[in-house]
Design a protein around this motif. Structure first.
Motif, PDB file in Angstrom:
ATOM      1  N   THR A 144      -9.098  -1.298 -12.267  1.00 26.70           N
ATOM      2  CA  THR A 144      -8.463  -2.504 -11.741  1.00 26.70           C
ATOM      3  C   THR A 144      -8.324  -3.555 -12.833  1.00 26.70           C
ATOM      4  OG1 THR A 144      -9.480  -2.013  -9.601  1.00 26.70           O
ATOM      5  CG2 THR A 144      -8.546  -4.203  -9.883  1.00 26.70           C
ATOM      6  N   SER A 179       2.697   3.343  -6.129  1.00 22.85           N
ATOM      7  CA  SER A 179       2.217   2.727  -4.887  1.00 22.85           C
ATOM      8  C   SER A 179       0.710   2.463  -4.950  1.00 22.85           C
ATOM      9  CB  SER A 179       2.547   3.613  -3.684  1.00 22.85           C
ATOM     10  OG  SER A 179       1.914   4.874  -3.794  1.00 22.85           O
ATOM     11  N   SER A 189       0.267  -0.629  -7.016  1.00 21.49           N
ATOM     12  CA  SER A 189       0.645  -1.799  -6.216  1.00 21.49           C
ATOM     13  C   SER A 189      -0.470  -2.183  -5.252  1.00 21.49           C
ATOM     14  CB  SER A 189       1.925  -1.511  -5.423  1.00 21.49           C
ATOM     15  OG  SER A 189       3.037  -1.432  -6.273  1.00 21.49           O
ATOM     16  N   GLN A 190      -1.112  -1.166  -4.673  1.00 20.25           N
ATOM     17  CA  GLN A 190      -2.216  -1.432  -3.758  1.00 20.25           C
ATOM     18  C   GLN A 190      -3.372  -2.086  -4.499  1.00 20.25           C
ATOM     19  OE1 GLN A 190      -3.542   2.008  -1.594  1.00 20.25           O
ATOM     20  NE2 GLN A 190      -4.980   0.850  -0.337  1.00 20.25           N
ATOM     21  N   ARG A 191      -3.655  -1.611  -5.718  1.00 26.43           N
ATOM     22  CA  ARG A 191      -4.695  -2.247  -6.539  1.00 26.43           C
ATOM     23  C   ARG A 191      -4.390  -3.730  -6.736  1.00 26.43           C
ATOM     24  NH1 ARG A 191      -5.870   1.157 -12.076  1.00 26.43           N
ATOM     25  NH2 ARG A 191      -7.187   2.822 -11.202  1.00 26.43           N
ATOM     26  N   ASN A 203      -2.377  -5.768  -5.068  1.00 22.59           N
ATOM     27  CA  ASN A 203      -2.324  -6.595  -3.870  1.00 22.59           C
ATOM     28  C   ASN A 203      -3.687  -6.755  -3.206  1.00 22.59           C
ATOM     29  OD1 ASN A 203       0.447  -6.886  -4.222  1.00 22.59           O
ATOM     30  ND2 ASN A 203       0.921  -5.080  -2.980  1.00 22.59           N
ATOM     31  N   SER A 204      -4.464  -5.672  -3.120  1.00 26.02           N
ATOM     32  CA  SER A 204      -5.748  -5.747  -2.412  1.00 26.02           C
ATOM     33  C   SER A 204      -6.798  -6.524  -3.196  1.00 26.02           C
ATOM     34  CB  SER A 204      -6.262  -4.339  -2.098  1.00 26.02           C
ATOM     35  OG  SER A 204      -6.499  -3.608  -3.283  1.00 26.02           O
ATOM     36  N   ASN A 205      -6.627  -6.644  -4.513  1.00 29.53           N
ATOM     37  CA  ASN A 205      -7.591  -7.376  -5.338  1.00 29.53           C
ATOM     38  C   ASN A 205      -7.097  -8.748  -5.779  1.00 29.53           C
ATOM     39  OD1 ASN A 205      -9.949  -5.394  -6.015  1.00 29.53           O
ATOM     40  ND2 ASN A 205      -8.079  -4.164  -6.224  1.00 29.53           N
ATOM     41  N   GLY A 206      -5.957  -9.161  -5.259  1.00 29.62           N
ATOM     42  CA  GLY A 206      -5.426 -10.478  -5.619  1.00 29.62           C
ATOM     43  C   GLY A 206      -5.173 -10.633  -7.108  1.00 29.62           C
TER      44      GLY A 206
END
Length: 213
Positions: A163, A188, A191-193, A195-198
């Motif tokens: 991350t 994807s 992108s999840q990394r 978005n989910s970690n701000g």
């Protein structure tokens, strides 16, 4: 007699390895030299980073933002290899002996005070993530910078190495597909990394600190 060289209203960066006497010193030292080369190429300096006595590194920068960026670059380059603590001191530097690299001045005194403060907190669980302190007596100093740097460090400290690399990709201006390919994951998943970690918010904060005067 030659006039003594001086840097007014500069920021001195002092760094040392955390736990430098543990682990593979040869590997960590080689990695530090590589990280210095990368950082000197990426961040403009009045006096480029170099290794001094023992495990210490030092450099002089024209702004607090540049000094912060240099420290961030070093830690990013040494991720999973070695960790560093930093003292950033804003003031003046006088070059006493250019040939031997001997320097003096308030910026160095303050940088030394800052790094000693960080080291003193190393056993405090509430400040486990702290790696940098700022002591700045320049007219253009940003009083909140010391606390803001620690806030960013605390946010980054909770991230896993992958991350952290995705965060660095944002800071380097890389697109999602390029970062994903570098990480060996799908776009994807990256992108999840993010978005989910701000990570975009954190990247904005890191970038803003890098622009401080």
């Amino acid at each position: 007699m030659a006039k003594m060289k001086e840097y007014a209203n500069c920021v001195a960066l002092l760094a040392d390895l955390v736990g430098s006497r543990l682990g593979d010193r040869t590997r960590s030292h080689a990695a530090v030299l590589d990280a210095i080369e990368v950082t000197n190429a990426a961040v403009p300096a009045l006096d480029p980073l170099r290794v001094t006595v023992g495990d210490e590194l030092q450099g002089i920068y024209g702004s607090l933002g540049e000094a912060f960026r240099a420290g961030w670059s070093l830690r990013a380059a040494l991720l999973d290899v070695a960790d560093l603590r930093f003292g950033l001191g804003g003031g003046e530097v006088r070059v006493v002996d250019a040939e031997r690299g001997i320097q003096d001045g308030s910026a160095w005194y303050l940088a030394r005070e800052a790094i000693a403060w960080v080291e003193g907190l190393s056993d405090d669980p509430g400040y486990r993530s702290v790696r940098t302190a700022v002591r700045d007596e320049r007219p253009m100093a940003t009083p909140a910078a010391d606390a803001l740097v620690r806030l960013v460090e605390a946010a980054a400290a909770g991230l896993r190495p992958g991350t952290r690399r995705s965060l660095q990709g944002l800071l380097d201006g890389l697109d999602n597909a390029t970062v994903a390919q570098r990480e060996g994951i799908s776009p994807s998943a990256n992108s999840q990394r993010v978005n989910s970690n701000g990570l975009r918010v954190l990247a904005d904060a890191v970038a803003a600190l890098g622009e401080l005067p």
